[in-house]
Design a protein around this motif. Structure first.
Motif, short mmCIF file in Angstrom:
data_model
loop_
_atom_site.label_atom_id
_atom_site.label_comp_id
_atom_site.label_asym_id
_atom_site.label_seq_id
_atom_site.Cartn_x
_atom_site.Cartn_y
_atom_site.Cartn_z
N THR A 32 25.25 22.59 16.25
CA THR A 32 26.51 23.18 15.79
C THR A 32 27.70 22.51 16.46
OG1 THR A 32 25.36 25.27 15.47
CG2 THR A 32 27.75 25.35 15.53
N GLY A 33 27.57 22.19 17.75
CA GLY A 33 28.64 21.51 18.47
C GLY A 33 28.93 20.14 17.90
N ASP A 34 27.86 19.41 17.56
CA ASP A 34 28.03 18.10 16.94
C ASP A 34 28.78 18.23 15.62
OD1 ASP A 34 26.62 16.92 19.01
OD2 ASP A 34 24.76 16.75 17.87
N ALA A 35 28.36 19.20 14.81
CA ALA A 35 28.98 19.39 13.50
C ALA A 35 30.45 19.75 13.64
CB ALA A 35 28.23 20.47 12.72
N ALA A 36 30.77 20.64 14.56
CA ALA A 36 32.16 21.03 14.77
C ALA A 36 32.99 19.84 15.22
CB ALA A 36 32.25 22.16 15.80
N SER A 37 32.43 19.03 16.08
CA SER A 37 33.13 17.85 16.57
C SER A 37 33.38 16.85 15.44
CB SER A 37 32.32 17.20 17.70
OG SER A 37 32.90 16.00 18.11
N VAL A 38 32.37 16.64 14.62
CA VAL A 38 32.51 15.70 13.50
C VAL A 38 33.52 16.23 12.49
CG1 VAL A 38 31.29 14.71 11.51
CG2 VAL A 38 30.22 14.67 13.76
N LEU A 39 33.45 17.52 12.18
CA LEU A 39 34.41 18.10 11.24
C LEU A 39 35.83 17.99 11.77
CD1 LEU A 39 32.44 21.19 9.97
CD2 LEU A 39 33.40 19.37 8.55
N ALA A 40 36.02 18.22 13.06
CA ALA A 40 37.36 18.11 13.66
C ALA A 40 37.86 16.67 13.58
CB ALA A 40 37.34 18.60 15.10
N GLU A 41 36.98 15.72 13.89
CA GLU A 41 37.37 14.31 13.83
C GLU A 41 37.72 13.91 12.40
OE1 GLU A 41 35.50 9.83 14.59
OE2 GLU A 41 34.26 11.58 14.99
N LEU A 42 36.87 14.31 11.45
CA LEU A 42 37.12 13.97 10.06
C LEU A 42 38.43 14.59 9.57
CD1 LEU A 42 36.21 12.62 7.44
CD2 LEU A 42 34.90 14.70 6.93
N ALA A 43 38.65 15.86 9.90
CA ALA A 43 39.88 16.54 9.49
C ALA A 43 41.11 15.83 10.04
CB ALA A 43 39.85 18.00 9.92
N GLU A 44 41.05 15.42 11.29
CA GLU A 44 42.18 14.72 11.89
C GLU A 44 42.48 13.41 11.16
OE1 GLU A 44 43.04 12.50 16.11
OE2 GLU A 44 42.03 14.44 16.21
N LEU A 45 41.43 12.66 10.84
CA LEU A 45 41.60 11.39 10.13
C LEU A 45 42.12 11.62 8.72
CD1 LEU A 45 38.34 9.64 11.36
CD2 LEU A 45 40.69 9.02 11.98
N LEU A 46 41.58 12.64 8.05
CA LEU A 46 42.03 12.96 6.69
C LEU A 46 43.49 13.37 6.69
CD1 LEU A 46 38.92 14.97 5.45
CD2 LEU A 46 39.66 12.71 4.63
N GLN A 47 43.87 14.22 7.64
CA GLN A 47 45.25 14.71 7.71
C GLN A 47 46.23 13.56 7.94
OE1 GLN A 47 45.71 17.93 10.44
NE2 GLN A 47 47.67 18.55 9.59
N ALA A 48 45.80 12.56 8.69
CA ALA A 48 46.64 11.40 8.97
C ALA A 48 46.55 10.34 7.87
CB ALA A 48 46.23 10.77 10.31
N SER A 49 45.76 10.62 6.82
CA SER A 49 45.51 9.65 5.74
C SER A 49 45.02 8.32 6.29
CB SER A 49 46.76 9.45 4.88
OG SER A 49 47.11 10.65 4.23
N ASP A 50 44.20 8.41 7.31
CA ASP A 50 43.64 7.23 7.98
C ASP A 50 42.40 6.78 7.23
OD1 ASP A 50 42.35 5.43 9.73
OD2 ASP A 50 43.18 6.45 11.49
N SER A 51 42.36 5.51 6.85
CA SER A 51 41.20 5.00 6.10
C SER A 51 39.91 5.08 6.92
CB SER A 51 41.45 3.57 5.65
OG SER A 51 41.62 2.72 6.77
N ALA A 52 40.01 5.26 8.23
CA ALA A 52 38.82 5.42 9.06
C ALA A 52 38.07 6.71 8.70
CB ALA A 52 39.20 5.43 10.53
N ALA A 53 38.72 7.61 7.95
CA ALA A 53 38.04 8.83 7.49
C ALA A 53 36.83 8.47 6.64
CB ALA A 53 39.01 9.71 6.71
N ALA A 54 36.95 7.43 5.84
CA ALA A 54 35.82 7.00 5.00
C ALA A 54 34.65 6.55 5.87
CB ALA A 54 36.25 5.89 4.05
#
Length: 103
Positions: A32-54
């Motif tokens: 669960t901790g891994d998933a929360a961390s990944v979701l937080a990282e992905l959300a941050e990249l998506l919010q910044a419109s960072d292509s690293a989100a892909a």
């Protein structure tokens, strides 16, 4: 023909295993901790419109799929395949998605 088909299938399995180790069926589920961390990282990249989100999405597909409901996973997968970062935020239920669609 059967031998050639078996050889080709074996080659595909080797390439798939090397290219997508995170998608292997025998991989233990993420914590669960891994998933929360990944979701937080992905959300941050998506919010910044960072292509690293892909890249983040591709690298952590197994974790994300296990952490999300079937409908959320489907929405995220569709959004990421279309590079629609606002829709991806919406799919994971991120608060920034509401702000992006209301402005």
């Amino acid at each position: 023909l059967d031998a050639a088909l078996a050889q080709a299938l074996a080659a595909v399995e080797v390439v798939t295993h090397q290219a997508s180790p995170r998608l292997r069926a025998d991989e233990p589920p993420a914590s669960t901790g891994d998933a929360a961390s990944v979701l937080a990282e992905l959300a941050e990249l998506l919010q910044a419109s960072d292509s690293a989100a892909a890249d983040c999405f591709t690298e952590h597909q197994h974790t994300l799929r296990g952490a999300l409901s079937a409908s959320a996973w489907h929405g995220l997968n569709e959004a990421m395949n279309g590079f629609d970062f606002d829709a991806a935020l919406h799919a994971i239920g991120h608060p920034a998605a509401a702000a992006a669609t209301s402005s």
